[in-house]
Scaffold this motif. Sequence first.
Motif, PDB file in Angstrom:
ATOM      1  N   VAL A 147       0.844  -1.201   0.000  1.00 39.92           N
ATOM      2  CA  VAL A 147       0.000   0.000   0.000  1.00 39.92           C
ATOM      3  C   VAL A 147       0.879   1.250   0.000  1.00 39.92           C
ATOM      4  O   VAL A 147       1.765   1.405   0.844  1.00 39.92           O
ATOM      5  N   LEU A 148       0.613   2.148  -0.948  1.00 35.25           N
ATOM      6  CA  LEU A 148       1.303   3.431  -1.014  1.00 35.25           C
ATOM      7  C   LEU A 148       0.363   4.518  -0.520  1.00 35.25           C
ATOM      8  O   LEU A 148      -0.744   4.672  -1.030  1.00 35.25           O
ATOM      9  N   ARG A 149       0.816   5.260   0.486  1.00 36.88           N
ATOM     10  CA  ARG A 149       0.030   6.348   1.061  1.00 36.88           C
ATOM     11  C   ARG A 149       0.866   7.624   1.064  1.00 36.88           C
ATOM     12  O   ARG A 149       2.071   7.579   1.328  1.00 36.88           O
ATOM     13  N   ALA A 150       0.227   8.748   0.839  1.00 33.84           N
ATOM     14  CA  ALA A 150       0.886  10.033   1.051  1.00 33.84           C
ATOM     15  C   ALA A 150       0.874  10.345   2.547  1.00 33.84           C
ATOM     16  O   ALA A 150      -0.108  10.042   3.251  1.00 33.84           O
ATOM     17  N   PHE A 151       1.971  10.926   3.026  1.00 35.85           N
ATOM     18  CA  PHE A 151       1.992  11.390   4.420  1.00 35.85           C
ATOM     19  C   PHE A 151       0.849  12.377   4.609  1.00 35.85           C
ATOM     20  O   PHE A 151       0.616  13.241   3.756  1.00 35.85           O
ATOM     21  N   PRO A 152       0.092  12.284   5.703  1.00 38.24           N
ATOM     22  CA  PRO A 152      -1.086  13.140   5.878  1.00 38.24           C
ATOM     23  C   PRO A 152      -0.755  14.627   5.771  1.00 38.24           C
ATOM     24  O   PRO A 152       0.270  15.096   6.277  1.00 38.24           O
ATOM     25  N   ALA A 153      -1.620  15.372   5.124  1.00 34.28           N
ATOM     26  CA  ALA A 153      -1.451  16.819   4.946  1.00 34.28           C
ATOM     27  C   ALA A 153      -1.985  17.524   6.185  1.00 34.28           C
ATOM     28  O   ALA A 153      -3.192  17.755   6.330  1.00 34.28           O
ATOM     29  N   LEU A 154      -1.075  17.858   7.095  1.00 27.07           N
ATOM     30  CA  LEU A 154      -1.437  18.461   8.369  1.00 27.07           C
ATOM     31  C   LEU A 154      -0.499  19.619   8.666  1.00 27.07           C
ATOM     32  O   LEU A 154       0.568  19.763   8.068  1.00 27.07           O
ATOM     33  N   PRO A 164      -1.865   9.390  14.856  1.00 35.14           N
ATOM     34  CA  PRO A 164      -3.009   8.469  14.882  1.00 35.14           C
ATOM     35  C   PRO A 164      -3.377   7.912  13.515  1.00 35.14           C
ATOM     36  O   PRO A 164      -3.829   6.777  13.409  1.00 35.14           O
ATOM     37  N   LEU A 165      -3.157   8.706  12.448  1.00 35.34           N
ATOM     38  CA  LEU A 165      -3.464   8.233  11.099  1.00 35.34           C
ATOM     39  C   LEU A 165      -2.438   7.188  10.650  1.00 35.34           C
ATOM     40  O   LEU A 165      -2.809   6.168  10.045  1.00 35.34           O
ATOM     41  N   LEU A 166      -1.169   7.424  10.945  1.00 36.49           N
ATOM     42  CA  LEU A 166      -0.132   6.441  10.603  1.00 36.49           C
ATOM     43  C   LEU A 166      -0.356   5.140  11.367  1.00 36.49           C
ATOM     44  O   LEU A 166      -0.232   4.042  10.805  1.00 36.49           O
ATOM     45  N   ASP A 167      -0.673   5.260  12.634  1.00 38.01           N
ATOM     46  CA  ASP A 167      -0.934   4.065  13.448  1.00 38.01           C
ATOM     47  C   ASP A 167      -2.127   3.284  12.889  1.00 38.01           C
ATOM     48  O   ASP A 167      -2.070   2.052  12.748  1.00 38.01           O
ATOM     49  N   ARG A 168      -3.196   3.995  12.540  1.00 44.32           N
ATOM     50  CA  ARG A 168      -4.385   3.321  11.999  1.00 44.32           C
ATOM     51  C   ARG A 168      -4.060   2.584  10.707  1.00 44.32           C
ATOM     52  O   ARG A 168      -4.486   1.439  10.497  1.00 44.32           O
ATOM     53  N   ASP A 169      -3.260   3.212   9.850  1.00 48.30           N
ATOM     54  CA  ASP A 169      -2.896   2.567   8.587  1.00 48.30           C
ATOM     55  C   ASP A 169      -2.077   1.304   8.830  1.00 48.30           C
ATOM     56  O   ASP A 169      -2.285   0.278   8.157  1.00 48.30           O
ATOM     57  N   MET A 170      -1.142   1.351   9.764  1.00 46.58           N
ATOM     58  CA  MET A 170      -0.305   0.180  10.029  1.00 46.58           C
ATOM     59  C   MET A 170      -1.118  -0.954  10.647  1.00 46.58           C
ATOM     60  O   MET A 170      -0.935  -2.131  10.299  1.00 46.58           O
ATOM     61  N   VAL A 171      -2.017  -0.622  11.558  1.00 47.42           N
ATOM     62  CA  VAL A 171      -2.873  -1.650  12.157  1.00 47.42           C
ATOM     63  C   VAL A 171      -3.805  -2.241  11.103  1.00 47.42           C
ATOM     64  O   VAL A 171      -3.939  -3.468  10.972  1.00 47.42           O
ATOM     65  N   ASP A 172      -4.441  -1.375  10.317  1.00 45.65           N
ATOM     66  CA  ASP A 172      -5.388  -1.850   9.300  1.00 45.65           C
ATOM     67  C   ASP A 172      -4.681  -2.685   8.232  1.00 45.65           C
ATOM     68  O   ASP A 172      -5.229  -3.696   7.759  1.00 45.65           O
ATOM     69  N   ALA A 173      -3.478  -2.274   7.826  1.00 45.96           N
ATOM     70  CA  ALA A 173      -2.741  -3.039   6.821  1.00 45.96           C
ATOM     71  C   ALA A 173      -2.397  -4.423   7.337  1.00 45.96           C
ATOM     72  O   ALA A 173      -2.439  -5.413   6.590  1.00 45.96           O
ATOM     73  N   GLY A 174      -2.074  -4.509   8.624  1.00 45.66           N
ATOM     74  CA  GLY A 174      -1.782  -5.821   9.203  1.00 45.66           C
ATOM     75  C   GLY A 174      -2.986  -6.723   9.237  1.00 45.66           C
ATOM     76  O   GLY A 174      -2.909  -7.903   8.870  1.00 45.66           O
ATOM     77  N   THR A 175      -4.127  -6.198   9.667  1.00 45.13           N
ATOM     78  CA  THR A 175      -5.336  -7.034   9.732  1.00 45.13           C
ATOM     79  C   THR A 175      -5.896  -7.327   8.347  1.00 45.13           C
ATOM     80  O   THR A 175      -6.606  -8.320   8.153  1.00 45.13           O
ATOM     81  N   ALA A 176      -5.578  -6.476   7.348  1.00 49.20           N
ATOM     82  CA  ALA A 176      -6.051  -6.706   5.979  1.00 49.20           C
ATOM     83  C   ALA A 176      -5.193  -7.712   5.228  1.00 49.20           C
ATOM     84  O   ALA A 176      -5.552  -8.123   4.117  1.00 49.20           O
ATOM     85  N   GLY A 177      -4.050  -8.093   5.798  1.00 49.22           N
ATOM     86  CA  GLY A 177      -3.163  -9.021   5.110  1.00 49.22           C
ATOM     87  C   GLY A 177      -2.348  -8.364   4.014  1.00 49.22           C
ATOM     88  O   GLY A 177      -1.950  -9.036   3.052  1.00 49.22           O
ATOM     89  N   ALA A 178      -2.083  -7.061   4.135  1.00 43.42           N
ATOM     90  CA  ALA A 178      -1.258  -6.374   3.140  1.00 43.42           C
ATOM     91  C   ALA A 178       0.175  -6.890   3.194  1.00 43.42           C
ATOM     92  O   ALA A 178       0.645  -7.390   4.226  1.00 43.42           O
ATOM     93  N   ALA A 179       0.885  -6.757   2.077  1.00 42.78           N
ATOM     94  CA  ALA A 179       2.288  -7.160   2.044  1.00 42.78           C
ATOM     95  C   ALA A 179       3.181  -6.111   2.695  1.00 42.78           C
ATOM     96  O   ALA A 179       4.260  -6.435   3.208  1.00 42.78           O
ATOM     97  N   GLY A 180       2.752  -4.855   2.691  1.00 45.36           N
ATOM     98  CA  GLY A 180       3.553  -3.793   3.287  1.00 45.36           C
ATOM     99  C   GLY A 180       2.909  -2.443   3.093  1.00 45.36           C
ATOM    100  O   GLY A 180       1.882  -2.303   2.422  1.00 45.36           O
ATOM    101  N   PRO A 201       4.858   6.474  13.965  1.00 43.37           N
ATOM    102  CA  PRO A 201       4.310   6.592  15.303  1.00 43.37           C
ATOM    103  C   PRO A 201       5.319   6.192  16.388  1.00 43.37           C
ATOM    104  O   PRO A 201       6.204   5.374  16.147  1.00 43.37           O
ATOM    105  N   HIS A 202       5.119   6.761  17.588  1.00 40.63           N
ATOM    106  CA  HIS A 202       5.997   6.409  18.706  1.00 40.63           C
ATOM    107  C   HIS A 202       5.213   5.718  19.817  1.00 40.63           C
ATOM    108  O   HIS A 202       5.522   5.842  20.993  1.00 40.63           O
ATOM    109  N   LEU A 203       4.220   4.941  19.412  1.00 40.85           N
ATOM    110  CA  LEU A 203       3.405   4.211  20.394  1.00 40.85           C
ATOM    111  C   LEU A 203       4.145   3.028  20.996  1.00 40.85           C
ATOM    112  O   LEU A 203       3.854   2.611  22.114  1.00 40.85           O
TER     113      LEU A 203
END
Length: 485
Positions: free
Chosen positions: A144-151, A159-175, A193-195
Amino acid sequence: MRPARCVAFIGVVTVFALQLTTPAVAATDCGPAIDEKTFASAAQLRALNATVAGFGVRATGSPNHNRLISWLERRADRLPGVSVRSEPFAITRWQPGPGFLLSGGAVPVAGAIPYSEPGLRAGELVSLPAGTPITPGNARGKVVLRAFPALDRGYLAEPLLDRDMVDAGTAGAAGVVIAFPFPHEQVKGYWDPHLGTHYRVPGVFVGSDAAARLVPGTRTTIGVLAARVPAVTRSLVATLPGVSGERIVLDTNTDGVGWVQENGTVALLALAEHFARLPLRCRPRTIEFVFATGHLHRPAEGSEFKARALDRDYDSGSVAFAFVLEHLGTREFLPVDGSLQATGLAEFSGWFAGSPVLAGSAFTALAGRAVDRTFVLPGSDLPVPGRVPPQCSFGGIGTHFHSHLVPTMAMISGPWTLWAPAFGASAVDHERMRRQVLAAGDAITALAPVPRDEIAGPYLAQRQARAAGAPTCSHDLPPEWAPRR
């Protein structure tokens, strides 16, 4: 900020009124403020900051982090009258290594996304625009290719980066590939993220120049070289006795990256050296200097565990207030023509204060040291009527203490350079840092003889309301492992 992440403090907030009075200082020969002629110079602060940054990336529990902690321990232990102890925490350490990306040829990688899955995977590159959820339907088996959030500032993206990493893992993405709008050289080693949550998918950051070479639909190989191993990390607590055993607690974190995150260690060292030189009569209260671990591995957030302990101790009368110092002396960098450029101004900063007396001391100290572009605020989130406290967030790790209803002040900024170590020393104005640390020391000095209940102000009623069942802030910490699919 969920509890105590580095969140926005510029927003819809209520600012304490400027007419607040400063607490009277008891007459002594000790002086109502720090004598700057005897305090660490800007050059000395810069040298200390260079030493801290010189340890490299201080990932929680890593060899670099452990070496820094040992250095801090030796430095604090040799101060007159100071005793030092450790508070250990067991973790599963993530030891960072390089990231790899092959997509029609080798593509430069700015760094691995912290705590991403070690290993090598491949799949079709698919670009998913902002706001499009990552699901099994659009991401399974794909990179998955994502643009860094425009903030407005980079740290707001966590929180957006964390959500993407969690969702990609549960979706079975390759990276996951996160593409910055800034060049490779500016985002090398970016850490967020620094969680400290271990993700289930490899992820990398790329700069804008590398991102221009990525073509959706191309078979892409992504890899992260990293280690996950059991480790023990520790917080340091350096105690300087005062006339009274009642404590003023100063806190910062030790794990970090670069010159900004976390240079609060430099401030605490300078303040410890100042107060240790004073005669006992000039320290009405005992001062604890907490060099906490776990801010980059927040399941073991040392500041949260310290705040819980102070919360338990507070009603016994052994705690006066807490003061957190983070990200000091920062310069403002803003996006201009596709890169981050210095504006020549200081980054906006916040001095959070949870009572009128604390806020009054902050106003006076800032004015006395001519610290500009700083707001004295009661919180960074919207107030919730009936909750104690009404505003939970102090923008960073000060949130832990304030949300536990320990009277708290916190000084923090959130520049673009916070998680971008490539800017090095240019990210910090050490003359400004010195004025901020002097202002912090002035506030501590002014508050040292003030009665505890005056310092607390509304915290006392809030603690009573909490005991009677009023809702309060969440103190949940992030999980150490992201969910499996």
